[in-house]
Motif scaffolding. Structure first.
Motif, PDB file in Angstrom:
ATOM      1  N   THR A  13       0.857  -1.182   0.000  1.00 12.34           N
ATOM      2  CA  THR A  13       0.000   0.000   0.000  1.00 12.34           C
ATOM      3  C   THR A  13       0.900   1.241   0.000  1.00 12.34           C
ATOM      4  N   ALA A  14       0.316   2.391  -0.206  1.00 17.72           N
ATOM      5  CA  ALA A  14       1.099   3.634  -0.208  1.00 17.72           C
ATOM      6  C   ALA A  14       1.802   3.834   1.134  1.00 17.72           C
ATOM      7  N   GLN A  16       2.690   1.506   3.300  1.00 15.14           N
ATOM      8  CA  GLN A  16       3.742   0.497   3.451  1.00 15.14           C
ATOM      9  C   GLN A  16       4.972   0.852   2.620  1.00 15.14           C
ATOM     10  N   LEU A  17       4.758   1.342   1.407  1.00 20.12           N
ATOM     11  CA  LEU A  17       5.883   1.761   0.573  1.00 20.12           C
ATOM     12  C   LEU A  17       6.603   2.951   1.210  1.00 20.12           C
ATOM     13  N   ALA A  18       5.847   3.890   1.756  1.00 19.82           N
ATOM     14  CA  ALA A  18       6.463   5.039   2.427  1.00 19.82           C
ATOM     15  C   ALA A  18       7.317   4.569   3.604  1.00 19.82           C
ATOM     16  N   GLN A  19       6.829   3.586   4.350  1.00 16.83           N
ATOM     17  CA  GLN A  19       7.607   3.046   5.470  1.00 16.83           C
ATOM     18  C   GLN A  19       8.899   2.406   4.973  1.00 16.83           C
ATOM     19  N   LEU A  20       8.816   1.622   3.902  1.00 18.88           N
ATOM     20  CA  LEU A  20      10.002   0.973   3.337  1.00 18.88           C
ATOM     21  C   LEU A  20      11.025   2.021   2.894  1.00 18.88           C
ATOM     22  N   GLU A  21      10.558   3.061   2.234  1.00 23.72           N
ATOM     23  CA  GLU A  21      11.466   4.126   1.779  1.00 23.72           C
ATOM     24  C   GLU A  21      12.063   4.893   2.962  1.00 23.72           C
ATOM     25  N   ARG A  22      11.245   5.205   3.949  1.00 22.63           N
ATOM     26  CA  ARG A  22      11.683   5.997   5.103  1.00 22.63           C
ATOM     27  C   ARG A  22      12.648   5.218   6.001  1.00 22.63           C
ATOM     28  N   THR A  58      -6.871   0.751  -4.368  1.00 23.35           N
ATOM     29  CA  THR A  58      -6.115   1.664  -5.222  1.00 23.35           C
ATOM     30  C   THR A  58      -4.850   2.100  -4.484  1.00 23.35           C
ATOM     31  N   GLY A  59      -3.971   2.765  -5.205  1.00 22.76           N
ATOM     32  CA  GLY A  59      -2.762   3.284  -4.586  1.00 22.76           C
ATOM     33  C   GLY A  59      -1.750   2.200  -4.241  1.00 22.76           C
ATOM     34  N   LEU A  60      -1.809   1.065  -4.933  1.00 31.03           N
ATOM     35  CA  LEU A  60      -0.879  -0.030  -4.651  1.00 31.03           C
ATOM     36  C   LEU A  60       0.399   0.111  -5.466  1.00 31.03           C
ATOM     37  N   SER A  61       1.462  -0.451  -4.930  1.00 31.68           N
ATOM     38  CA  SER A  61       2.736  -0.533  -5.640  1.00 31.68           C
ATOM     39  C   SER A  61       3.210  -1.975  -5.624  1.00 31.68           C
ATOM     40  N   TYR A 100      10.768  -0.845  -7.953  1.00 31.73           N
ATOM     41  CA  TYR A 100       9.394  -0.755  -7.464  1.00 31.73           C
ATOM     42  C   TYR A 100       8.705   0.397  -8.159  1.00 31.73           C
ATOM     43  N   GLY A 101       7.396   0.314  -8.170  1.00 37.64           N
ATOM     44  CA  GLY A 101       6.618   1.371  -8.800  1.00 37.64           C
ATOM     45  C   GLY A 101       5.141   1.106  -8.629  1.00 37.64           C
ATOM     46  N   PRO A 102       4.329   2.067  -9.065  1.00 41.59           N
ATOM     47  CA  PRO A 102       2.884   1.933  -8.913  1.00 41.59           C
ATOM     48  C   PRO A 102       2.357   0.746  -9.717  1.00 41.59           C
ATOM     49  N   LEU A 103       1.342   0.096  -9.165  1.00 43.88           N
ATOM     50  CA  LEU A 103       0.701  -1.014  -9.858  1.00 43.88           C
ATOM     51  C   LEU A 103       0.009  -0.487 -11.104  1.00 43.88           C
TER      52      LEU A 103
END
Length: 117
Positions: A13-14, A16-22, A58-61, A100-103
């Protein structure tokens, strides 16, 4: 014995991706944490995973994960339909994500895989 692919995919999810990046690591979704491992899918399994667990969201990667980085922390275990799925028994580290990128979907409706840039 069938050779396993070297890359698997994690739907994020958006948040979760933000957490991975951060943080540079992802400890897993609520379902992952409840099951005790991070659920991954092969390229062939990804459409079924999206249909079963993420329909309508929506908003999945999609993150491509280098499976060669995990050693014994990666196990191939029977899941949906007896298929062997890659299960990660350690946090997912950003350094093991190759792209990685948006679905997005292609013209036939299959998910487009992220490509390292």
């Amino acid at each position: 014995m069938t050779a396993h692919p070297l890359t698997a995919y994690k739907v994020l999810t958006a948040d979760q991706l933000a957490q991975l990046e951060r943080d540079g690591r992802f400890e897993g979704s609520p379902v992952d944490r409840a099951d005790g491992f991070i659920h991954l899918s092969t390229e062939a399994q990804l459409p079924g995973t999206l249909d079963k667990h993420y329909a309508g969201q929506t908003g999945l990667s999609i993150a491509a994960v280098d499976l060669g980085s995990f050693g014994d922390a990666l196990k191939w275990e029977a899941a949906r339909g007896g298929d062997l799925f890659p299960h990660l028994y350690t946090p997912l580290l950003l350094e093991t994500v190759t792209a990685y990128g948006p679905l997005q979907h292609d013209d036939s409706g299959r998910p487009r895989l992220p490509i390292a840039g």
